[in-house]
Scaffold this motif. Sequence first.
Motif, short mmCIF file in Angstrom:
data_model
loop_
_atom_site.label_atom_id
_atom_site.label_comp_id
_atom_site.label_asym_id
_atom_site.label_seq_id
_atom_site.Cartn_x
_atom_site.Cartn_y
_atom_site.Cartn_z
N MET A 166 47.30 34.32 35.84
CA MET A 166 46.20 33.51 35.05
C MET A 166 45.06 33.22 35.60
SD MET A 166 46.89 30.22 32.44
CE MET A 166 48.12 31.09 31.65
N ASP A 167 43.90 33.25 35.41
CA ASP A 167 42.53 32.84 35.93
C ASP A 167 41.84 32.07 34.82
OD1 ASP A 167 43.59 34.61 37.95
OD2 ASP A 167 42.24 36.26 37.27
N LEU A 168 41.05 31.08 35.47
CA LEU A 168 40.30 30.20 34.60
C LEU A 168 39.07 30.02 35.41
CD1 LEU A 168 40.16 28.35 32.07
CD2 LEU A 168 40.95 26.53 33.55
N ALA A 169 38.03 29.98 34.72
CA ALA A 169 36.70 29.52 35.20
C ALA A 169 35.80 28.87 34.31
CB ALA A 169 35.91 30.77 35.46
N VAL A 170 35.03 27.65 34.71
CA VAL A 170 34.35 26.87 33.91
C VAL A 170 32.88 26.75 34.55
CG1 VAL A 170 33.76 24.64 33.20
CG2 VAL A 170 36.33 25.48 33.21
N ASN A 187 45.07 32.92 39.94
CA ASN A 187 46.55 32.96 40.05
C ASN A 187 46.96 31.38 39.72
OD1 ASN A 187 49.28 33.34 40.14
ND2 ASN A 187 48.93 33.91 42.38
N ILE A 188 46.69 30.64 38.63
CA ILE A 188 46.88 29.44 38.52
C ILE A 188 48.24 28.83 38.60
CG2 ILE A 188 46.83 27.43 36.75
CD1 ILE A 188 44.43 28.81 35.55
N THR A 189 49.06 29.71 38.26
CA THR A 189 50.51 29.50 38.09
C THR A 189 51.14 29.59 39.64
OG1 THR A 189 51.12 31.64 37.12
CG2 THR A 189 50.93 29.86 35.82
N ASP A 190 50.34 30.10 40.57
CA ASP A 190 50.77 30.45 41.82
C ASP A 190 51.97 31.27 42.00
OD1 ASP A 190 50.54 30.15 44.67
OD2 ASP A 190 51.92 28.64 44.85
N GLU A 191 51.91 32.59 41.07
CA GLU A 191 52.69 33.55 40.97
C GLU A 191 52.67 34.35 42.20
OE1 GLU A 191 55.10 36.49 38.41
OE2 GLU A 191 54.78 34.30 38.36
N TYR A 192 54.35 34.56 42.96
CA TYR A 192 54.23 35.41 43.83
C TYR A 192 54.73 36.66 43.53
CZ TYR A 192 55.98 37.32 48.28
OH TYR A 192 56.21 37.84 49.68
N TYR A 193 53.79 37.52 44.17
CA TYR A 193 54.09 39.21 44.07
C TYR A 193 53.78 39.99 45.08
CZ TYR A 193 49.15 39.17 42.96
OH TYR A 193 47.81 39.07 43.19
N PRO A 211 47.58 33.85 46.71
CA PRO A 211 48.27 32.77 45.96
C PRO A 211 47.34 32.09 45.11
CG PRO A 211 47.81 31.94 48.31
CD PRO A 211 47.40 33.68 47.90
N ARG A 212 47.65 30.75 44.58
CA ARG A 212 46.66 30.14 43.82
C ARG A 212 45.49 30.11 44.53
NH1 ARG A 212 49.20 25.66 43.15
NH2 ARG A 212 50.33 26.21 41.10
N THR A 213 44.26 30.11 43.95
CA THR A 213 42.80 29.95 44.70
C THR A 213 41.91 29.23 44.02
OG1 THR A 213 43.31 32.03 45.75
CG2 THR A 213 41.15 31.06 45.79
N ILE A 214 41.54 28.00 44.35
CA ILE A 214 40.62 27.10 43.70
C ILE A 214 39.01 27.07 44.45
CG2 ILE A 214 40.32 24.94 42.96
CD1 ILE A 214 43.24 24.47 42.95
#
Length: 222
Positions: A166-170, A187-193, A211-214
Motif C-alpha cells: 500500500m502506498d500513500l502520498a499527500v 509499502n506502508i504495512t512494511d510487507e516483506y517479500y 521495506p516501508r519508505t517514508i
Amino acid sequence: PVEPETISAYEIGMKAKQASWRFDIAAFYYDYSELQVASYDFNAGIQTIRNAAEAEIYGIDTQFEVQLSSSILLRSGLSYVDAEYQSFPGSISFVPKANGQGNDVVFFDAEGNKMLRAPEITANVGAEYRKMLDFGLLEVNANIYHSGKVYFTTDNRYSEDGFTTMDLAVAFAPGEGRFKFTLFSNNITDEYYARNVSASNNQTGISPGLPRTIGASIEYNL
C-alpha cells in the motif's frame, strides 16, 4: 551463438467510455520461439544469453476508472497471465547439496514450467482526491497493489507466494502551483517479500523488496 528471438502476438480488446467512467479490457496471446534468457555464471563472473526453444503466454488485462465527484477518482486494474515454457532443453537448475554447502548443477527440460517473474494474478485499487482550496491545490493519492505467486528460477524451485503493498502520498501546491510539496509513504504495512532469488554453484541469494519508505519531495515548475 544466440539465435534471434521471434514472437507471434495476437490481441483483441474493447474500450468503453462515458462522462464519468472508463473501462478497458484486452485478451492476448504470445507465442515465442527461441526465447532469449539471461543467466549469470558466478564462477566465470559473466552474464550469458541462452535460447529457450519455445514459450507461450496468454491472458486478460482490465482497467476501470470512475469519477465519483469533481474531487474523487477511483481506479482499478486486474490481470490474469498464464506463461509457460513449451520446450526448454538444457535449462540449468541449482539443487541444494545434502550438506548445505552450495548447490549441485543439474540440466533439465523446463517444459511445462512457469516462466520467470510472471505472476498469474496482479491487481491494483487506487483513489485520488483533488481539491482546490483558497490557498492552493490539495492532492491525496492512495494505491494498493497485489501480486500473485511468481517464480525466479526455471525449475520453479524458488518463488514468492505473493504480496500486497500500500502506498500513500499527500501533496500541496500553494498559489499558482509553481511549487509542489509532497509527503509519501510506500509499502506502508512494511510487507516483506522477495524481489528476486538468484542461485549459483556456491550460494542462493534473496533480494527483498523495499521495506516501508517514508519521504518528502519539493517540485518547482518553470
